[in-house]
Design a protein around this motif. Sequence first.
Motif, PDB file in Angstrom:
ATOM      1  N   GLU A   1       0.859  -1.333  -0.085  1.00 42.18           N
ATOM      2  CA  GLU A   1       0.069  -0.089   0.025  1.00 42.18           C
ATOM      3  C   GLU A   1       0.779   1.120  -0.226  1.00 42.18           C
ATOM      4  O   GLU A   1       0.154   2.391  -0.228  1.00 42.18           O
ATOM      5  CB  GLU A   1      -0.887   0.174   1.253  1.00 42.18           C
ATOM      6  CG  GLU A   1      -2.075  -1.204   1.159  1.00 42.18           C
ATOM      7  CD  GLU A   1      -2.876  -0.989   2.323  1.00 42.18           C
ATOM      8  OE1 GLU A   1      -2.686  -0.124   3.098  1.00 42.18           O
ATOM      9  OE2 GLU A   1      -3.813  -1.701   2.413  1.00 42.18           O
ATOM     10  N   VAL A   2       2.095   1.134   0.265  1.00 41.76           N
ATOM     11  CA  VAL A   2       2.924   2.268   0.407  1.00 41.76           C
ATOM     12  C   VAL A   2       4.174   1.880  -0.703  1.00 41.76           C
ATOM     13  O   VAL A   2       4.609   0.876  -0.266  1.00 41.76           O
ATOM     14  CB  VAL A   2       3.399   2.783   1.704  1.00 41.76           C
ATOM     15  CG1 VAL A   2       4.150   3.755   1.840  1.00 41.76           C
ATOM     16  CG2 VAL A   2       2.216   2.964   2.575  1.00 41.76           C
TER      17      VAL A   2
ATOM     18  N   VAL B   1      -0.719  13.167   6.786  1.00 39.15           N
ATOM     19  CA  VAL B   1      -0.513  13.564   5.531  1.00 39.15           C
ATOM     20  C   VAL B   1      -1.422  14.058   4.524  1.00 39.15           C
ATOM     21  O   VAL B   1      -1.173  15.249   3.993  1.00 39.15           O
ATOM     22  CB  VAL B   1       0.076  12.040   4.663  1.00 39.15           C
ATOM     23  CG1 VAL B   1       0.361  12.450   3.362  1.00 39.15           C
ATOM     24  CG2 VAL B   1       1.469  11.735   5.433  1.00 39.15           C
ATOM     25  N   LEU B   2      -2.829  13.573   4.851  1.00 36.44           N
ATOM     26  CA  LEU B   2      -3.658  14.348   4.252  1.00 36.44           C
ATOM     27  C   LEU B   2      -3.928  15.863   4.869  1.00 36.44           C
ATOM     28  O   LEU B   2      -4.279  16.772   3.930  1.00 36.44           O
ATOM     29  CB  LEU B   2      -5.113  13.550   4.478  1.00 36.44           C
ATOM     30  CG  LEU B   2      -5.011  12.145   3.820  1.00 36.44           C
ATOM     31  CD1 LEU B   2      -6.165  11.466   4.107  1.00 36.44           C
ATOM     32  CD2 LEU B   2      -4.953  12.225   2.436  1.00 36.44           C
TER      33      LEU B   2
ATOM     34  N   GLY C   1      -6.968   5.198   0.160  1.00 38.14           N
ATOM     35  CA  GLY C   1      -7.288   4.910   1.336  1.00 38.14           C
ATOM     36  C   GLY C   1      -6.243   4.519   2.456  1.00 38.14           C
ATOM     37  O   GLY C   1      -6.600   4.123   3.532  1.00 38.14           O
ATOM     38  N   ALA C   2      -4.997   4.522   1.909  1.00 37.19           N
ATOM     39  CA  ALA C   2      -3.792   4.325   2.697  1.00 37.19           C
ATOM     40  C   ALA C   2      -3.017   5.214   3.474  1.00 37.19           C
ATOM     41  O   ALA C   2      -2.148   5.097   4.332  1.00 37.19           O
ATOM     42  CB  ALA C   2      -2.863   3.307   1.837  1.00 37.19           C
TER      43      ALA C   2
ATOM     44  N   GLU D   1      -6.387   8.296  -7.809  1.00 34.74           N
ATOM     45  CA  GLU D   1      -6.634   8.388  -6.533  1.00 34.74           C
ATOM     46  C   GLU D   1      -5.462   8.447  -5.571  1.00 34.74           C
ATOM     47  O   GLU D   1      -5.759   8.579  -4.292  1.00 34.74           O
ATOM     48  CB  GLU D   1      -7.555   7.367  -6.208  1.00 34.74           C
ATOM     49  CG  GLU D   1      -9.169   7.596  -7.101  1.00 34.74           C
ATOM     50  CD  GLU D   1      -9.797   9.042  -6.676  1.00 34.74           C
ATOM     51  OE1 GLU D   1      -9.343   9.439  -5.425  1.00 34.74           O
ATOM     52  OE2 GLU D   1     -10.508   9.221  -7.518  1.00 34.74           O
ATOM     53  N   TRP D   2      -4.234   7.912  -6.068  1.00 28.45           N
ATOM     54  CA  TRP D   2      -3.078   7.895  -5.225  1.00 28.45           C
ATOM     55  C   TRP D   2      -2.685   9.180  -4.740  1.00 28.45           C
ATOM     56  O   TRP D   2      -2.813  10.195  -5.154  1.00 28.45           O
ATOM     57  CB  TRP D   2      -1.917   7.016  -6.015  1.00 28.45           C
ATOM     58  CG  TRP D   2      -2.227   5.696  -6.387  1.00 28.45           C
ATOM     59  CD1 TRP D   2      -3.268   4.877  -6.097  1.00 28.45           C
ATOM     60  CD2 TRP D   2      -1.249   4.755  -7.004  1.00 28.45           C
ATOM     61  NE1 TRP D   2      -3.119   3.684  -6.534  1.00 28.45           N
ATOM     62  CE2 TRP D   2      -2.108   3.569  -7.070  1.00 28.45           C
ATOM     63  CE3 TRP D   2      -0.057   5.050  -7.776  1.00 28.45           C
ATOM     64  CZ2 TRP D   2      -1.554   2.564  -7.916  1.00 28.45           C
ATOM     65  CZ3 TRP D   2       0.432   3.941  -8.362  1.00 28.45           C
ATOM     66  CH2 TRP D   2      -0.140   2.799  -8.376  1.00 28.45           C
ATOM     67  N   VAL D   3      -1.993   9.115  -3.575  1.00 24.68           N
ATOM     68  CA  VAL D   3      -1.521  10.260  -2.810  1.00 24.68           C
ATOM     69  C   VAL D   3       0.017  10.230  -2.841  1.00 24.68           C
ATOM     70  O   VAL D   3       0.531   9.318  -2.226  1.00 24.68           O
ATOM     71  CB  VAL D   3      -2.175  10.641  -1.364  1.00 24.68           C
ATOM     72  CG1 VAL D   3      -1.576  11.742  -0.865  1.00 24.68           C
ATOM     73  CG2 VAL D   3      -3.644  10.309  -1.511  1.00 24.68           C
ATOM     74  N   ALA D   4       0.635  11.262  -3.298  1.00 25.79           N
ATOM     75  CA  ALA D   4       2.075  11.219  -3.230  1.00 25.79           C
ATOM     76  C   ALA D   4       2.382  12.448  -2.351  1.00 25.79           C
ATOM     77  O   ALA D   4       2.037  13.555  -2.284  1.00 25.79           O
ATOM     78  CB  ALA D   4       2.718  11.577  -4.664  1.00 25.79           C
TER      79      ALA D   4
END
Length: 404
Positions: A248-249, A318-319, A312-313, A290-293
């Motif tokens: 997930e990461v 971070v968000l 969702g991970a 939808e991924w977050v970098a």
Amino acid sequence: PEFLATLRVVDPSPAVTKVWEQVTIASSSSTSSLPSNDENGPVIILEGYTRDGWAWKPGNGFQNVTVQSTDGRNKLTGFVSYLQQRQKACYGRFGHRGVWVVSYVQPKQKGDDAPNRMECRVCLDLTQLANCTLKPQQPQSKPKPAPAPAARKKKAGGGLLSNLVAGQKRTNQHFLTASAPTARPAPPRATTQGGPPAPANGNGGEQSQQPRTAPPTAVATKTSAQVMNEFRQTMEQKMLDFDLAPDEVLKVPLTLSEFTAALADEEKPKITMEILKYLVYEAAEDVNEEWVAHKEPSEFMDETVIAVYKEGAAPPEVLEEINKGEMPEEVKGEQRHQQQQRMRQMNQAEQKKAQSLESQAHFHGNDEDEQKGGVGDGVAALNQNKRDRRTIEDFERSKKRSRA
């Protein structure tokens, strides 16, 4: 490359059979390092992905060929689903101008063997495709064999003595060539300005100072554009592998010196940490939006780690840091002014409230004193000893009234 599937043609029409024969002939003379398999047919290497319209739009000079997997590995369903989720087409060139395309636009297959079937698009001359960005493969030139050394001709009339003399002459010539001294430049003699030259040996006085030469600079082997293109391709492949992996990461360490080591001095400023970070963000967004970098904090300016989280991970901190935007100075000044004005209004309201409470306390204290007929505890009575300001006439008149 990884093996995908062994395919056979399902459509027995003459047009498809003719195209398949031409594909076999073209792939047999392909420039690929993988040879064609005579038992199972030609070998097609899928070399990349594209979203361009020439690969998936109907028509455009392609021949549709329906194929079926015969190896029993059941990989076609997952491969087609992968293309449909990302709306991409996979392509591979064969021969000199042929191209094989697997589009994400797939018709619905019927029958029990539908999961093991897919439709492919074949074009024998990619130069005839409209808006196609691919180029024909260049044929590899085979190395020419080295020419055999020419045999020496024997001179007529030569005997044993002449052969010995000739061999001795050749040996002497080789010996002179090998033992000839090479000319070496004499080392420069160090001198001191305004004085005698320094001694060249260490027998008397100081040692001679040898000139120092600058270390050889690194030879530039790449340009900044080449380094960025290679890094972009590496990130795209890494993101595709991460998409298929259960993790997930994904942590991507970046060191600026590794990318600028093979660049010239004038090319090094073109590669910055912001550009590398942008390429990682772009590759992650291309695979899944939808991924977050997120760039993790680092103590150094030329080293950092970028973490890519699947949907969702991402942790809450971070968000929160990503959603927190940078406000301009005008907005910050206006917010400070509004806050000061609110504080001023609150202070004024508190002062008014304190004054009203104090006045109410004095009023209630006077009422209680009047009811008790005296002065209450802790309350001072004012204006008790007043001066009599009546005239003599008023005083006499009031006195008469009191007597009456």
